[in-house]
Design a protein around this motif. Structure first.
Motif, PDB file in Angstrom:
ATOM      1  N   SER A  97       0.847  -0.517  -0.302  1.00  0.00           N
ATOM      2  CA  SER A  97      -0.465   0.310  -0.304  1.00  0.00           C
ATOM      3  C   SER A  97       0.458   1.256  -0.173  1.00  0.00           C
ATOM      4  CB  SER A  97      -1.169   0.410   1.234  1.00  0.00           C
ATOM      5  OG  SER A  97      -1.771   1.407   1.451  1.00  0.00           O
ATOM      6  N   THR A  98       0.195   2.297  -0.671  1.00  0.00           N
ATOM      7  CA  THR A  98       1.208   3.416  -0.677  1.00  0.00           C
ATOM      8  C   THR A  98       0.915   4.451   0.397  1.00  0.00           C
ATOM      9  OG1 THR A  98      -1.068   4.513  -1.918  1.00  0.00           O
ATOM     10  CG2 THR A  98       1.904   4.174  -2.915  1.00  0.00           C
ATOM     11  N   GLN A  99      -0.319   3.824   1.605  1.00  0.00           N
ATOM     12  CA  GLN A  99      -0.888   4.768   2.753  1.00  0.00           C
ATOM     13  C   GLN A  99       0.412   5.519   3.892  1.00  0.00           C
ATOM     14  OE1 GLN A  99      -1.149   2.109   5.899  1.00  0.00           O
ATOM     15  NE2 GLN A  99      -2.056   4.123   6.838  1.00  0.00           N
ATOM     16  N   GLY A 100       1.869   5.079   3.712  1.00  0.00           N
ATOM     17  CA  GLY A 100       2.895   5.796   4.237  1.00  0.00           C
ATOM     18  C   GLY A 100       3.455   6.820   3.448  1.00  0.00           C
ATOM     19  N   GLY A 131      -3.891   3.695  -2.034  1.00  0.00           N
ATOM     20  CA  GLY A 131      -3.341   4.240   0.259  1.00  0.00           C
ATOM     21  C   GLY A 131      -3.691   5.788   0.121  1.00  0.00           C
ATOM     22  N   ILE A 132      -3.181   6.234  -0.513  1.00  0.00           N
ATOM     23  CA  ILE A 132      -2.455   7.849  -0.846  1.00  0.00           C
ATOM     24  C   ILE A 132      -3.761   7.744  -0.782  1.00  0.00           C
ATOM     25  CG2 ILE A 132      -1.670   9.955  -2.186  1.00  0.00           C
ATOM     26  CD1 ILE A 132       0.335   8.021  -3.075  1.00  0.00           C
ATOM     27  N   ALA A 153      -3.026  -3.541  -2.084  1.00  0.00           N
ATOM     28  CA  ALA A 153      -3.099  -4.355  -3.845  1.00  0.00           C
ATOM     29  C   ALA A 153      -4.072  -4.798  -3.638  1.00  0.00           C
ATOM     30  CB  ALA A 153      -1.833  -4.539  -3.603  1.00  0.00           C
ATOM     31  N   SER A 154      -4.493  -6.224  -2.743  1.00  0.00           N
ATOM     32  CA  SER A 154      -5.140  -6.736  -2.764  1.00  0.00           C
ATOM     33  C   SER A 154      -6.793  -6.670  -3.059  1.00  0.00           C
ATOM     34  CB  SER A 154      -4.958  -8.247  -1.536  1.00  0.00           C
ATOM     35  OG  SER A 154      -6.147  -6.683  -0.429  1.00  0.00           O
ATOM     36  N   CYS A 155      -6.677  -5.135  -2.181  1.00  0.00           N
ATOM     37  CA  CYS A 155      -8.289  -4.601  -2.814  1.00  0.00           C
ATOM     38  C   CYS A 155      -8.951  -3.929  -3.976  1.00  0.00           C
ATOM     39  CB  CYS A 155      -8.513  -3.388  -1.537  1.00  0.00           C
ATOM     40  SG  CYS A 155      -7.558  -3.494   0.016  1.00  0.00           S
TER      41      CYS A 155
END
Length: 364
Positions: A97-100, A131-132, A153-155
């Protein structure tokens, strides 16, 4: 090895042969690892420290650069969503994920920065930037109308609708820039999953699922947000992060080479420098290196100094020679074929020094 470590090693290798040459060096990056250090070396910037998460959502310390005077922030994707922040964790692209990166962007926005430059490259992600988006306030729902609380990515294949942030106006008047070094589209045979996911640990089956997920993301973005950029050159950069920045924050794409070469005044330096050698390189030199990456940019600029020999230092090379290049060009692969990959990586410093020393000794 960092850019500076490679520079220092090359300097030693050159001076093993002759201590007289004048050596000019710059730390460069095409948007991936080392992007922040390359920016930092060009001006007066501050480090903004904060807690973020890595590509798998585990807490890590992180940082980005700020330019208070120009209300600008410079953020490196690899700083949170790259290989180094994973430590000893095994690659699992489905959890990526790009959450970070989103946490860093949100921090920059909260501090009042109006221009956000994001260096893309070196990621282990393939989530299309959702995620962003979630950190910016976008909400994603599955076919049952249930919000997907934690995106990765699985979502991608689960998304059935997307809702813009209620406070979407907080993104108005901001300028986002995706500093990007590749030209791949979001999905398809040349897209993010099929070209890059394998090196991030994906199986063939996972690559197919990820590509289908990115297609679904584009379909829902078009249906719900009216944006269609999946086939734009560069949309597939960093597992589709470039696409996510484009559709969720209206980011403009900037070629990484152009961005940094202008800051270092590389065209003027190379044209006026009368260099015998222009040395560049990267870990793996292959056809991707000649699709917008920094090495290609240096090859183009070297034509401003046609008497210079271009030396490409690389860990491994899939290219034996370069056609239609004005300058004499030498490819130096440092890999010791009698040793393991692990050995070569551990002894990369010694191998680079030996390789440049041997080459210069042979041509004297």
């Amino acid at each position: 090895m960092t850019s500076q470590e490679v520079i220092d090693t090359l300097r030693r290798g050159i001076q093993n042969v002759d201590t007289r040459p004048i050596i000019k060096s710059v730390q460069v990056s095409d948007g991936g690892d080392g992007f922040l250090e390359a920016i930092y070396a060009t001006g007066d910037y501050l480090w903004e420290q904060l807690e973020s998460v890595n590509a798998y959502g585990h807490p890590i310390p992180s940082a980005y650069l700020s330019d208070i005077e120009n209300a600008s922030a410079y953020i490196e994707l690899a700083n949170t969503c790259g290989y180094a922040p994973l430590g000893n964790e095994s690659l699992d692209i489905t959890k990526s994920s790009t959450q970070g990166l989103g946490i860093q962007i949100r921090d920059a926005l909260n501090k009042g920065f109006k221009q956000i430059y994001v260096g893309l490259g070196g990621s282990v992600t393939n989530d299309g930037g959702i995620g962003i988006a979630q950190e910016l306030g976008y909400q994603f729902y599955d076919q049952h109308g249930k919000e997907i609380s934690k995106t990765n990515a699985s979502c991608l294949g689960m998304i059935s609708s997307i809702e813009s942030p209620k406070n979407i106006n907080h993104l108005r008047g901001l300028n986002f820039f995706a500093v990007n070094d590749v030209e791949n589209p979001l999905f398809g045979p040349n897209g993010a999953a099929y070209i890059y996911a394998r090196q991030k640990g994906a199986t063939e089956h996972q690559i197919k699922i990820l590509d289908e997920g990115l297609q679904n993301l584009d379909f829902q973005v078009t249906r719900c947000l009216g944006e269609k950029f999946a086939q734009e050159k560069g949309a597939g950069a960093a597992g589709g992060t470039a696409y996510g920045l484009k559709v969720f924050s209206k980011a403009k794409f900037i070629r990484g080479f152009d961005f940094l070469s202008a800051r270092y005044e590389l065209p003027q330096t190379i044209k006026n420098g009368r260099f015998d050698f222009i040395i560049t390189g990267e870990g793996r030199f292959d056809n991707q290196s000649l699709s917008g990456k920094f090495v290609q940019g240096i090859l183009e600029l070297s034509q401003l100094s046609p008497l210079s020999t271009v030396v490409i230092i690389c860990g491994t090379s899939e290219i034996n020679s370069l056609n239609n290049i004005v300058n004499p060009t030498v490819i130096l692969e440092i890999r010791d074929k009698t040793q393991t990959l692990e050995y070569c990586m551990e002894h990369a410093t010694d191998l680079i020094e030996e390789k440049i020393t041997d080459y210069l000794t042979q041509i004297r």
